[in-house]
Scaffold this motif. Structure first.
Motif, PDB file in Angstrom:
ATOM      1  N   HIS A  58       0.592  -6.523 -19.756  1.00 19.14           N
ATOM      2  CA  HIS A  58      -0.672  -6.911 -19.128  1.00 19.14           C
ATOM      3  C   HIS A  58      -1.779  -7.007 -20.173  1.00 19.14           C
ATOM      4  O   HIS A  58      -1.762  -6.302 -21.190  1.00 19.14           O
ATOM      5  CB  HIS A  58      -1.059  -5.909 -18.031  1.00 19.14           C
ATOM      6  N   SER A  77       0.688  -9.067  -7.137  1.00 24.23           N
ATOM      7  CA  SER A  77      -0.538  -9.723  -6.677  1.00 24.23           C
ATOM      8  C   SER A  77      -1.425  -8.790  -5.884  1.00 24.23           C
ATOM      9  O   SER A  77      -2.655  -8.803  -6.027  1.00 24.23           O
ATOM     10  CB  SER A  77      -0.202 -10.947  -5.812  1.00 24.23           C
ATOM     11  N   GLU A  78      -0.797  -7.979  -5.020  1.00 20.07           N
ATOM     12  CA  GLU A  78      -1.582  -7.160  -4.093  1.00 20.07           C
ATOM     13  C   GLU A  78      -1.997  -5.822  -4.666  1.00 20.07           C
ATOM     14  O   GLU A  78      -2.891  -5.168  -4.118  1.00 20.07           O
ATOM     15  CB  GLU A  78      -0.786  -6.951  -2.797  1.00 20.07           C
ATOM     16  N   LYS A  79      -1.374  -5.413  -5.749  1.00 21.17           N
ATOM     17  CA  LYS A  79      -1.732  -4.117  -6.334  1.00 21.17           C
ATOM     18  C   LYS A  79      -3.084  -4.197  -7.029  1.00 21.17           C
ATOM     19  O   LYS A  79      -3.301  -5.050  -7.886  1.00 21.17           O
ATOM     20  CB  LYS A  79      -0.667  -3.663  -7.332  1.00 21.17           C
ATOM     21  N   LYS A  80      -3.986  -3.290  -6.676  1.00 22.20           N
ATOM     22  CA  LYS A  80      -5.279  -3.240  -7.356  1.00 22.20           C
ATOM     23  C   LYS A  80      -5.089  -2.802  -8.799  1.00 22.20           C
ATOM     24  O   LYS A  80      -5.689  -3.358  -9.724  1.00 22.20           O
ATOM     25  CB  LYS A  80      -6.215  -2.271  -6.616  1.00 22.20           C
ATOM     26  N   ASN A  81      -4.240  -1.786  -9.000  1.00 19.35           N
ATOM     27  CA  ASN A  81      -3.890  -1.328 -10.352  1.00 19.35           C
ATOM     28  C   ASN A  81      -2.475  -1.817 -10.663  1.00 19.35           C
ATOM     29  O   ASN A  81      -1.495  -1.157 -10.324  1.00 19.35           O
ATOM     30  CB  ASN A  81      -3.952   0.200 -10.435  1.00 19.35           C
ATOM     31  N   ARG A  82      -2.405  -2.982 -11.272  1.00 18.49           N
ATOM     32  CA  ARG A  82      -1.098  -3.568 -11.562  1.00 18.49           C
ATOM     33  C   ARG A  82      -0.365  -2.757 -12.627  1.00 18.49           C
ATOM     34  O   ARG A  82      -1.003  -2.180 -13.513  1.00 18.49           O
ATOM     35  CB  ARG A  82      -1.261  -5.005 -12.051  1.00 18.49           C
ATOM     36  N   LYS A 136      -4.694 -15.987  -1.550  1.00 21.45           N
ATOM     37  CA  LYS A 136      -4.808 -15.625  -2.963  1.00 21.45           C
ATOM     38  C   LYS A 136      -3.804 -16.361  -3.836  1.00 21.45           C
ATOM     39  O   LYS A 136      -3.935 -16.394  -5.038  1.00 21.45           O
ATOM     40  CB  LYS A 136      -4.614 -14.120  -3.128  1.00 21.45           C
ATOM     41  N   ALA A 166       0.819  -1.220   0.000  1.00 18.91           N
ATOM     42  CA  ALA A 166       0.000   0.000   0.000  1.00 18.91           C
ATOM     43  C   ALA A 166       0.848   1.264   0.000  1.00 18.91           C
ATOM     44  O   ALA A 166       0.384   2.333  -0.416  1.00 18.91           O
ATOM     45  CB  ALA A 166      -0.929  -0.008   1.209  1.00 18.91           C
ATOM     46  N   ASP A 206       1.083   3.553  -7.390  1.00 17.61           N
ATOM     47  CA  ASP A 206       0.775   2.920  -8.673  1.00 17.61           C
ATOM     48  C   ASP A 206       1.696   3.482  -9.742  1.00 17.61           C
ATOM     49  O   ASP A 206       2.107   4.653  -9.688  1.00 17.61           O
ATOM     50  CB  ASP A 206      -0.685   3.183  -9.069  1.00 17.61           C
TER      51      ASP A 206
END
Length: 406
Positions: free
Chosen positions: A180, A112-117, A94, A67, A71
């Motif tokens: 991506h 893995s943990e990033k909402k916006n990879r 996960k 966190a 990003d």
């Protein structure tokens, strides 16, 4: 088009950043450098001196909260080559957890943990990654490819020897680009035949052209989950299925053995030498010459191990002094210091034989002169940095080609 924002991991003294920012198309917004085996964080000190402290983290990446990482459009880094096997799964989690302390899994955790990879990945490693470990050739790379596919990425790779494209050092490394599934590049790749992408159309082919003549072209799927891959991939085989050029897309590997195609100017060892007076400490005293000649020379002799076991030892001769009319040999981390060594570079000058200076080592990696010069950092540490670094020119060319395809 706005600059591409970048997260830089395993930053060292900033080789990736130099290559990216030389294009004027990328901006590093967050970086991390941590050397676990030392109290003084010399590499991070150099990084901060050259690029500032804003957005720079000097702590163990495994302890950094995702966190707290902003990003960004792209994640880059030269992660160390280790054993990437999957140690365990966690129920109701996960994903999978690799061996503790293995830095690939820190990259995996962030993605893995990033909402916006990050839309793009740009990674570098030693070329043995494609064939490690010796008991399951290629297993580690297969785990990396599969884990990236699970996160929504297509991946291409190329083993690039910088000297094959006119750069001053024979340094062979595997470079990895990933796109991506949300990107136009992923869709562009989906619309092309894999061999067209590897031969002509992809960012790597544009930056570093290959000969029309290729060998060993083949294709195969990577099947199963990460645990089964860790346990069974290529088990019992003597050769890795991954060649020096390849693409992994929608569960299938396409790979071939390529050769460089380059007809431009070439930089040789003589071109990067300092013009001015070099301090005496870099010259080899006459009394030390027998040690150097022995270590650089060929050997056939009996040696005794610590447990008393006697064995035959042999090795070929090194070029001594180093050839000036060719790109240099690969810099290693033990390049610094005055002690005799088989692997340190030695050149012949009018004044006598000498080692390379820190500036010359920086030039072999295409760094600015005195990039690593800082109070309290000895020459041997500066040489160590260059043994760990990448060739900036390779990053610059790939970054330029990648940007053109966005």
């Amino acid at each position: 088009m706005k600059k591409v924002s970048v997260i830089e991991l395993f930053a060292g003294v900033g080789g990736f950043r130099l290559g990216l920012e030389k294009t004027d198309k990328y901006k590093v917004v967050w970086s991390n450098q941590w050397e676990p085996a030392t109290k003084k964080q010399h590499a991070s000190m150099v990084y901060e001196a050259r690029f500032g402290t804003a957005g720079h983290s000097n702590c163990d990446i495994a302890s950094v909260a995702v966190a707290s990482i902003p990003d960004a459009d792209m994640l880059v880094g030269g992660f160390p080559c280790q054993d990437y096997s999957v140690a365990t799964t966690l129920q109701n989690s996960k994903g999978l957890i690799g061996k503790k302390g293995v830095l690939w899994w820190s990259v995996h955790r962030i993605l893995s943990e990033k909402k916006n990879r990050p839309k793009y990945l740009f990674l570098e490693n030693v070329d043995r990654l494609l064939k490690s470990p010796s008991t399951q050739r290629g297993r580690d790379f297969a785990i990396i490819l599969k884990s990236l596919e699970n996160l929504g990425y297509a991946v291409e790779w190329r083993v690039i020897n910088a000297a094959d494209y006119g750069m001053p050092q024979r340094r062979r490394r595997v470079f990895i680009l990933a796109y991506h599934q949300s990107t136009s590049l992923y869709n562009k790749l989906n619309a092309q035949r894999p061999n067209q992408w590897m031969h002509d159309l992809g960012p790597m082919a544009n930056a570093f052209p290959i000969s029309e003549k290729v060998m060993g072209e083949h294709s195969f799927p990577i099947e199963g989950d990460l645990v089964s891959l860790s346990e069974t991939f290529n088990s019992g085989e003597k050769k890795s299925p991954f060649e020096n050029t390849g693409l992994y897309f929608e569960g299938r590997v396409h790979t071939l053995k390529s050769m460089a195609r380059y007809h431009g100017p070439k930089t040789v060892l003589e071109d990067i030498l300092e013009d001015g007076e070099v301090p005496d400490v870099f010259y080899i005293p006459e009394k030390e010459m027998p040690k150097w000649k022995y270590l650089k020379g060929s050997k056939k002799e009996m040696r005794t191990a610590k447990n008393g076991f006697a064995y035959h030892y042999s090795e070929g001769a090194m070029v001594f002094p180093d050839a000036m009319d060719n790109a240099s040999r690969t810099i290693i981390t033990g390049e610094g210091g005055s002690s005799a060594s088989r692997f340190k570079h030695v050149i012949a000058t009018e004044k006598g034989l000498r080692r390379l200076t820190p500036i010359e080592l920086e030039r072999l990696n295409m760094f600015p002169d005195d990039h690593t010069l800082l109070p309290g950092i000895p020459d041997a540490k500066r040489a160590f940095f260059m043994g760990n670094a990448l060739v900036v020119g390779v990053v610059e060319k790939l970054a330029t080609s990648l940007y053109e395809q966005f």
